[in-house]
Design an enzyme around this catalytic site. Structure first.
Site, short mmCIF file in Angstrom:
data_model
loop_
_atom_site.label_atom_id
_atom_site.label_comp_id
_atom_site.label_asym_id
_atom_site.label_seq_id
_atom_site.Cartn_x
_atom_site.Cartn_y
_atom_site.Cartn_z
N GLY A 1 0.83 -1.20 0.00
CA GLY A 1 0.00 0.00 0.00
C GLY A 1 0.86 1.25 0.00
O GLY A 1 2.02 1.22 0.44
N GLN B 1 2.96 9.91 1.33
CA GLN B 1 4.31 9.33 1.39
C GLN B 1 5.19 9.74 0.21
O GLN B 1 6.40 9.60 0.27
CB GLN B 1 4.23 7.80 1.45
CG GLN B 1 3.60 7.28 2.73
CD GLN B 1 3.44 5.78 2.68
OE1 GLN B 1 2.45 5.28 2.16
NE2 GLN B 1 4.43 5.04 3.16
N CYS C 1 5.90 -0.29 7.09
CA CYS C 1 5.55 0.89 6.29
C CYS C 1 6.74 1.25 5.41
O CYS C 1 7.88 1.22 5.87
CB CYS C 1 5.24 2.05 7.25
SG CYS C 1 4.82 3.58 6.41
N LEU C 2 6.46 1.59 4.16
CA LEU C 2 7.55 1.96 3.25
C LEU C 2 8.27 3.22 3.72
O LEU C 2 9.40 3.46 3.31
CB LEU C 2 7.00 2.18 1.83
CG LEU C 2 6.47 0.91 1.14
CD1 LEU C 2 5.88 1.25 -0.22
CD2 LEU C 2 7.56 -0.13 1.00
N HIS D 1 -4.36 1.69 7.67
CA HIS D 1 -2.99 2.19 7.75
C HIS D 1 -2.78 3.33 6.74
O HIS D 1 -2.25 4.39 7.08
CB HIS D 1 -2.03 1.02 7.48
CG HIS D 1 -0.58 1.38 7.40
ND1 HIS D 1 0.37 0.85 8.25
CD2 HIS D 1 0.11 2.21 6.56
CE1 HIS D 1 1.56 1.36 7.93
NE2 HIS D 1 1.43 2.17 6.90
N GLU D 2 -3.20 3.10 5.49
CA GLU D 2 -2.99 4.12 4.45
C GLU D 2 -3.86 5.35 4.70
O GLU D 2 -3.42 6.48 4.46
CB GLU D 2 -3.26 3.54 3.06
CG GLU D 2 -2.43 2.33 2.66
CD GLU D 2 -0.94 2.53 2.85
OE1 GLU D 2 -0.45 3.67 2.77
OE2 GLU D 2 -0.23 1.53 3.10
N HIS E 1 -2.21 7.76 6.99
CA HIS E 1 -1.20 8.62 6.36
C HIS E 1 -1.83 9.92 5.87
O HIS E 1 -1.21 10.98 5.92
CB HIS E 1 -0.56 7.92 5.16
CG HIS E 1 0.54 6.98 5.51
ND1 HIS E 1 1.69 7.37 6.16
CD2 HIS E 1 0.68 5.65 5.29
CE1 HIS E 1 2.49 6.33 6.32
NE2 HIS E 1 1.91 5.26 5.79
NI NI Z 1 2.71 3.34 5.72
#
Ligand code: NI
Length: 167
Positions: free
Chosen positions: A46, A51, A91-92, A133-134, A137
């Site tokens: 995701g 991000q 998380c990226l 989660h996304e 963000h």
């Molecule tokens: Ni993330």
């Protein structure tokens, strides 16, 4: 298509609150394609526009094993949530760090896709976790914000060390 640079925690731009998308343009379609390519290349399941330093309510997700089931959520809103489930998340924007977070077990989300068509999905398991989660963000919140102060302090020290090593 292009790979977009991903912001890393604790970059203050990750705390920005994203604005709703008001027009469905070719630029939005391009952003979604670039975000999907960036997510698949990372690789990740995701990615939120926040991000990649674009502060619009846009998310791409693909939790399939075959990586051919892209879900695009523009202006997502959770309209129903039930239960609780604990899941290990990563998380990226926090590479190499994983920890357990408790979230709703089952959610229903309403959104639009990149062409402005309405979408409604009810999700559980990894997909439900990923959507929550996304969406966090998009309001400047990260999964590490759910951790205990001790764990967050350890993570901050680790990130500082990493940044020193990176020069
Ligand atoms: Ni993330």
């Amino acid at each position: 298509m292009a790979l977009l640079p991903i912001l890393e925690y604790p970059d203050p731009r990750l705390k920005k609150v994203a604005a709703p998308v008001t027009s469905f343009t070719p630029d939005l379609v391009r952003l979604v394609r670039d975000m999907a390519e960036t997510m698949y290349a990372a690789p990740g399941v995701g990615l939120a526009a926040t991000q990649v330093d674009v502060h619009k309510r846009v998310i791409v997700i693909d939790v399939s094993e075959t990586k051919d089931d892209l879900l695009v959520l523009v202006n997502p809103e959770i309209v129903a949530a039930e239960g609780e489930a604990e899941c290990e998340e990563g998380c990226l924007s926090v590479p190499g760090y994983y920890d357990k977070v408790t979230r709703a077990a089952r959610i229903t989300v309403q959104a639009r896709n990149e062409r402005g068509e309405p979408i409604e999905r009810t999700a559980e398991g990894l997909l439900a976790v990923c959507i929550q989660h996304e969406m966090d963000h998009l309001i400047g919140k990260m999964f590490v914000d759910y951790l205990s102060p001790l764990k967050r302090a350890r993570l901050a020290a680790r990130q500082r060390k990493k940044q020193r090593l990176a020069g």
